[in-house]
Design an enzyme around this catalytic site. Structure first.
Site, short mmCIF file in Angstrom:
data_model
loop_
_atom_site.label_atom_id
_atom_site.label_comp_id
_atom_site.label_asym_id
_atom_site.label_seq_id
_atom_site.Cartn_x
_atom_site.Cartn_y
_atom_site.Cartn_z
N GLU A 267 0.88 -1.20 -0.21
CA GLU A 267 -0.04 0.01 -0.04
C GLU A 267 0.81 1.19 0.14
OE1 GLU A 267 -0.07 -2.70 1.91
OE2 GLU A 267 -2.07 -3.01 2.99
N ARG B 203 10.57 -24.01 -6.38
CA ARG B 203 11.66 -23.67 -5.34
C ARG B 203 11.60 -22.25 -5.07
NH1 ARG B 203 16.97 -27.28 -6.83
NH2 ARG B 203 16.03 -29.34 -6.38
N LEU C 21 20.06 -28.32 -4.68
CA LEU C 21 19.01 -27.74 -3.80
C LEU C 21 18.82 -26.32 -3.86
CD1 LEU C 21 19.34 -30.34 -0.93
CD2 LEU C 21 17.85 -30.54 -2.99
N GLU D 299 11.49 -32.62 -1.60
CA GLU D 299 11.86 -33.15 -2.96
C GLU D 299 12.25 -34.58 -2.84
OE1 GLU D 299 13.66 -31.04 -5.77
OE2 GLU D 299 13.42 -28.98 -5.04
C1 AOF Z 1 3.42 -7.45 4.19
N1 AOF Z 1 3.41 -6.88 3.26
O1 AOF Z 1 2.47 -5.47 1.85
C2 AOF Z 1 1.27 -6.10 3.65
C3 AOF Z 1 1.18 -6.89 5.05
O2 AOF Z 1 5.95 -6.96 10.37
P1 AOF Z 1 5.35 -6.06 9.28
O3 AOF Z 1 5.09 -4.70 9.80
O4 AOF Z 1 6.12 -6.17 7.86
O5 AOF Z 1 3.97 -6.70 9.08
C4 AOF Z 1 3.70 -7.91 8.64
C5 AOF Z 1 2.13 -8.19 8.35
O6 AOF Z 1 1.31 -7.07 8.00
C6 AOF Z 1 1.84 -9.37 7.78
O7 AOF Z 1 1.92 -10.42 8.39
C7 AOF Z 1 0.12 -9.01 7.37
O8 AOF Z 1 -0.66 -9.44 8.38
C8 AOF Z 1 0.15 -7.63 7.09
N2 AOF Z 1 0.52 -7.05 5.76
N3 AOF Z 1 2.64 -7.52 5.10
O9 AOF Z 1 4.74 -7.99 4.87
C9 AOF Z 1 2.49 -6.10 2.93
N4 AOF Z 1 0.21 -5.39 3.41
ZN ZN Z 2 0.68 -2.75 6.26
#
Ligand code: AOF
Ligand code: ZN
Length: 354
Positions: free
Chosen positions: A54, A189, A209, A288
Site C-alpha cells: 500500500e 523452489r 537444492l 523433494e
Molecule cells: C507485508 N507486506 O504489503 C502487507 C502486509 O512486520 P510487518 O510490519 O512487515 O507486518 C507484517 C504483517 O502485515 C503481515 O503478516 C500481514 O498481516 C500484514 N500486511 N505484510 O509483509 C504487505 N500489506
Molecule cells: Zn501494512
C-alpha cells in the site's frame, strides 16, 4: 463491483506475485491506486520487512506527481492495523484521504484480521471486501497456513515414471522427467523457503537444492540424516554441492557429528521437525526427496507430481508406507490441474477429496 474493479484487482494480484520468494514468511501483496478511472500508482511488497504494498503504491503515485486524495485503492490483502516492522497501512490510507478501498481478502494474521477494515470504515472510507478472494487466497496459501497454524506449508514434489516409481530397484532416478519439468521445479523452489531431502538423496545425487532462476533468493536446505551419514562422508573427504549457497540445516540423532559442519538439531520425528522449522521462521517446505515423502504424507498441504514417459516395472514407490489394503480406504486427493511440460506432465493436487 464492476468489471473495471476486477481488472484493477487482477493487476494488483499480478504485482503481488513479483514478491514471490522474497517476502516469506510474510504475504505477497499488491496494490493499485485509481483516480477518475486512471491508474495513478502501483506497488507491491518487495522484500520481507520492507515497506508494504500500500505504501509503495502511495509513494509511486506521489513520485509521479499525483494527489491520492479521493482515490480508490485496490489491495490484495486487508491493510494492516498493527505496528510490526512497518507502521499500520490502514492509518496511512486514512491520513492520505482515500475515498474507497477494495480488498480481496481479510488478513488471516490474528494481529490484523478485520481490524484494518474496521478502522478504515470508522474513518468514513468506503471499504469493499472479497473481490477475487479465491485467487488472493490461492496466491497466499503458504502465508495463510503459516500465520494461522504456526506450522509450515508442506508441499510434496515427486518425479514419477508413468507406472509410479521414483527410482529403479538399484536407486537410479536420473532422469525420469525432462528438461521442461525440471525447469518447473525451479519455479516451485522459488515459492518455498526450504527444500527438504533425505541423506540418501544427498549421497546418491549430490543435488545443489538451490534456485537457479533469475531473481531467486537463496534457499534453506533441510536434510534428514538420522545417523549422520552425510557428516561421516564429509569427514572422509567428500564434498557436497548443497553447501555452495544458502543455509543448511540437518535433523539427526547425531548432532555432535555435525559440529563445525552445519546447523543440526536432535529431532527426527516429522511433526517435531516441521514445528522446529516454523519456529525458525520457515513458512514453507518443498519436500523433494521421494524416499522421505511418505513420512510427511500426513502433513502434506499440496502435491506436485511430475510424470515422465518411462516405465520401470519395479523399483522404489513413494508411498509404500501407506500399505492400503482396501481400495475404499485409500487417501484421496483433489486434482487441481494437469499441465503438459514437454514429454512430461505435472499433476497438482491437494489432499482430501471433494
Ligand atoms: C507485508 N507486506 O504489503 C502487507 C502486509 O512486520 P510487518 O510490519 O512487515 O507486518 C507484517 C504483517 O502485515 C503481515 O503478516 C500481514 O498481516 C500484514 N500486511 N505484510 O509483509 C504487505 N500489506
Ligand atoms: Zn501494512
Amino acid at each position: 463491483m464492476s468489471s473495471e474493479d476486477e481488472k484493477f484487482m487482477r493487476l494488483a494480484l499480478e504485482l503481488a506475485k513479483r514478491g514471490e520468494g522474497w517476502v516469506n514468511p510474510n504475504p505477497m501483496v499488491g496494490a493499485v491506486i485509481v483516480k477518475d478511472g486512471k491508474i495513478i500508482g502501483v506497488g507491491w511488497h518487495k522484500r520481507f520487512g520492507d515497506k508494504h504494498a500500500e505504501v509503495n503504491a502511495i509513494e509511486d503515485a506521489k513520485r509521479k506527481g499525483y494527489d491520492v486524495r479521493g482515490a480508490t485503492m485496490y489491495v490484495t490483502l486487508e491493510p494492516c492495523s498493527h505496528w510490526g516492522k512497518q507502521p499500520p497501512c490502514a492509518d496511512r490510507i486514512i491520513r492520505e484521504g482515500f475515498k474507497r478501498v477494495v480488498v480481496a481478502m481479510v488478513d488471516p494474521n490474528p494481529l490484523v484480521s478485520g481490524r484494518g477494515i474496521e478502522k478504515m470504515r470508522k474513518a468514513g472510507i468506503e471499504v469493499e471486501v472479497g473481490l477475487l478472494e479465491e485467487e488472493a487466497r490461492k496466491l497466499n496459501e503458504i502465508f495463510i497456513k503459516y500465520v494461522t497454524s504456526k506450522m509450515p506449508f508442506v508441499s510434496i514434489k515427486l518425479a514419477l515414471t508413468l507406472d509410479g516409481f521414483i527410482a529403479t530397484e538399484t536407486g537410479s532416478s536420473q532422469w525420469i522427467t525432462g528438461e521442461k519439468a525440471r525447469q518447473k521445479v525451479q519455479e516451485l523452489r522459488r515459492g518455498h523457503m526450504a527444500i527438504m531431502v533425505g541423506a540418501g538423496t544427498v549421497l546418491a545425487d549430490d543435488p545443489r537444492l538451490n534456485c537457479r532462476l533469475e531473481n531467486c533468493p537463496e534457499k534453506v536446505k533441510v536434510i534428514l540424516d538420522r545417523s549422520g551419514r552425510v557428516a561421516n562422508a564429509i569427514r572422509e573427504g567428500r564434498k557436497f554441492r548443497l553447501f555452495e549457497d544458502g543455509r543448511v540445516i540437518f535433523f539427526t540423532e547425531r548432532p555432535e557429528l555435525f559440529e563445525g559442519i552445519a546447523e543440526a538439531y536432535p529431532i527426527t520425528e516429522p511433526k517435531e521437525i516441521l514445528k522446529k522449522l516454523a519456529e525458525l521462521g520457515i513458512d514453507s517446505v518443498l519436500i523433494e526427496g521421494g524416499r522421505i515423502a511418505c513420512q510427511f504424507l500426513a502433513f502434506a498441504d499440496k502435491f506436485y507430481l511430475f510424470y515422465g514417459p518411462k516405465l520401470f516395472g519395479n523399483g522404489i514407490k513413494p508411498f509404500e508406507c501407506l500399505k492400503v489394503q482396501e481400495a475404499s480406504e485409500a487417501p484421496v486427493v483433489r486434482i487441481e490441474s494437469i499441465e503438459r511440460l514437454g514429454e512430461s506432465f505435472l499433476v497438482t493436487a491437494y489432499p482430501g477429496g471433494g
